[in-house]
Write a protein that holds these residues in place. Structure first.
Motif, PDB file in Angstrom:
ATOM      1  N   UNK A 124      -1.250  -0.190   0.428  1.00 19.70           N
ATOM      2  CA  UNK A 124      -0.832  -0.164  -0.974  1.00 19.70           C
ATOM      3  C   UNK A 124      -1.927  -0.558  -1.960  1.00 19.70           C
ATOM      4  N   UNK A 125      -2.837  -1.426  -1.581  1.00 18.49           N
ATOM      5  CA  UNK A 125      -3.864  -1.901  -2.510  1.00 18.49           C
ATOM      6  C   UNK A 125      -5.231  -1.262  -2.275  1.00 18.49           C
ATOM      7  N   UNK A 126      -5.246  -0.148  -1.562  1.00 19.80           N
ATOM      8  CA  UNK A 126      -6.516   0.494  -1.258  1.00 19.80           C
ATOM      9  C   UNK A 126      -6.534   1.919  -1.789  1.00 19.80           C
ATOM     10  N   UNK A 127      -7.725   2.427  -1.934  1.00 22.71           N
ATOM     11  CA  UNK A 127      -7.890   3.832  -2.312  1.00 22.71           C
ATOM     12  C   UNK A 127      -7.336   4.683  -1.181  1.00 22.71           C
ATOM     13  N   UNK A 128      -6.486   5.615  -1.509  1.00 19.60           N
ATOM     14  CA  UNK A 128      -5.852   6.432  -0.481  1.00 19.60           C
ATOM     15  C   UNK A 128      -6.663   7.694  -0.228  1.00 19.60           C
ATOM     16  N   UNK A 129      -7.621   7.538   0.658  1.00 18.86           N
ATOM     17  CA  UNK A 129      -8.381   8.702   1.093  1.00 18.86           C
ATOM     18  C   UNK A 129      -8.569   8.593   2.604  1.00 18.86           C
TER      19      UNK A 129
END
Length: 69
Positions: free
Chosen positions: A23-28
């Motif tokens: 949830x708190x990270x860049x979603x790649x």
């Protein structure tokens, strides 16, 4: 609580954990591939989901869970 409800609860908790890991990270996908801890945590929770689904279907094959295999 019967066994199926317990396994459904396990599935729900695994999904919630997976969401909390990302949830708190860049979603790649590249970021995910590079983050060994998150990858292992997500993979373990996917295993928990698969194990629970397998147990549910073995106990009651009449339950329809689309794309469970």
């Amino acid at each position: 609580m019967d066994k199926i409800q317990t396994w459904l609860y396990d599935i729900l908790n695994a999904i919630i954990e997976i969401e909390s890991f990302i949830e708190d990270t860049e979603r790649s996908f590249g970021r995910y591939q590079d983050d060994l801890r998150t990858r292992r945590a997500v993979e373990r929770n996917i295993e928990i989901i698969g194990e629970a689904l397998s147990k549910i279907l073995k106990l009651n094959s009449n339950i329809a869970i689309s794309n469970s295999r």
